[in-house]
Design an enzyme around this catalytic site. Structure first.
Site: not given
Length: 393
Positions: A112, A210
């Site tokens: 990421y 998330k």
């Protein structure tokens, strides 16, 4: 008998039961079945230096945060859970606890962008070296390890945004033999689909923004560890650096965790349908989704995950401009960063979430589109993407 609120108190119970009850006993005073939000910054003491319970000052501990941390530890099967202000704050705390100047870390070659930035632009200046490696290649991982110097192997599985899958048990064996620790970013999989600690990892890290929060209304992070001693070291770092989850944020994540299992079942079912649509579409060149039988990571994912998650990425024949155009055209899929909420999102990683790796060895394909498949009617999602792709075929 484990005391109420201990992560082991619900050992043997089903995931859904743990998510609803661990750390969340009815309030002793009022009987309220929902954990209260405790906004107080300080707590009365019975005498000088004699706190009334476990709480003195809210940076060190807060009852709402404790409930969340206990629940997360139970969901991951860990000994200690700690909640932070964001996923990056959680990662930063773990790195500060484990690594020192002169140490070395191994990270995914498709990490990421925010994680890469943390290693490349923050900890590298502090003297921590890092090596990006394709973590689905055990030989490459073994070659990159420096026994006695590699303190951390940072794994994402599935990765963001290429949905790469790594064998957690194999990585744990490799890094432990080299004298280091394995941390797994479990954000995409969630503890419902994957339990890294049970597979040998030392720490499971989350952006609770998330799927755990699940409603795109909170920013948070968490680390759950297997070793109580490592947990206490992390707790010291959390208190010393202060990047804690506030009580309302902790409460929102705790509320989201209660429905994680049912939401993930729907996310996964919808994503399978979307991945199949994309795999058959003439405008699509590659689909990245470990649930597809021909996906490179499918065999390992099928072995270590309950299901394959709600994230799907794909590339287009028309290149970067086609990818940007598809992002512009969708209506049910909202053009936005982040992921894991009940609503479906679409984004162009190269220009959005992963712009920080542009020009680096971790640069993502320019024609890549990433989907966070939500829990709407799957027929509406299929129709939306079909129309967005229509003129590209």
């Amino acid at each position: 008998m484990n005391r109420p609120g201990h992560p082991d108190a619900w050992t043997g119970a089903g995931f859904e039961t743990v998510a609803i009850h661990a750390g969340q006993d009815p309030d002793a005073t009022t009987g309220a079945v929902v954990v209260p939000i405790h906004p107080s910054s300080t707590f009365a003491q019975d005498a000088v230096g004699v706190p009334r319970g476990d709480y003195e000052y809210a940076r060190s501990a807060n009852p709402t945060r404790t409930a969340l941390e206990t629940c997360l530890a139970a969901l991951e099967g860990g000994s200690v859970g700690l909640a932070f202000a964001s996923g990056m704050a959680a990662a930063d705390a773990l790195l500060r606890t484990v690594c020192r100047p002169g140490d070395h870390a191994v990270i995914p070659s498709d990490a990421y962008g925010g994680t890469y930035r943390l290693f490349a632009q923050v900890f590298a200046q502090w003297g921590v070296e890092y090596t990006p490696v394709p973590l689905d290649d055990p030989g490459a991982v073994a070659a990159a390890l420096r026994p006695g110097q590699t303190r951390l192997l940072w794994c994402e599985t599935p990765t963001n945004p290429l949905l790469g899958v790594s064998d957690i048990a194999v990585l744990a064996e490799l890094i432990h033999a080299a004298g280091g620790l394995l941390a797994v970013d479990n954000t995409f999989a969630t503890p419902y689909l994957q339990r890294p600690l049970a597979l040998g990892a030392d720490a499971s890290v989350h952006s609770t923004t998330k799927y755990l929060g699940g409603h795109s209304d909170v920013v948070g992070g968490a680390v759950v560890v297997a070793d109580p001693a490592l947990g206490e070291r992390l707790r010291f770092t959390q208190n010393a650096t202060g990047a804690i989850a506030g009580p309302f944020d902790a409460w929102l994540v705790l509320r989201g965790a209660k429905t994680l299992a049912v939401r993930m079942d729907r996310h996964c079912a919808n994503a399978r349908r979307i991945a199949a649509l994309l795999a058959a579409h003439p405008a699509v060149t590659t689909v990245y989704y470990p649930g597809l039988p021909d996906d490179r990571g499918h065999p390992v994912a099928a072995r270590q995950m309950r299901d394959f998650g709600g994230m799907v990425s794909f590339t287009l024949r028309g290149g970067e401009e086609a990818a940007v155009e598809v992002c512009r055209r969708t209506r049910v899929f909202t053009l936005a960063e982040s992921l894991g909420g009940v609503e479906s999102l679409i984004e162009h990683p190269g220009r959005m979430t992963h712009v920080s790796v542009a020009g680096s060895p971790l640069e993502v394909p320019a024609d890549l589109v990433r989907l966070s498949v939500g829990i709407e009617s799957v027929e509406d999602l299929v129709d939306d993407l079909t129309k967005a792709l229509a003129t590209l075929a």
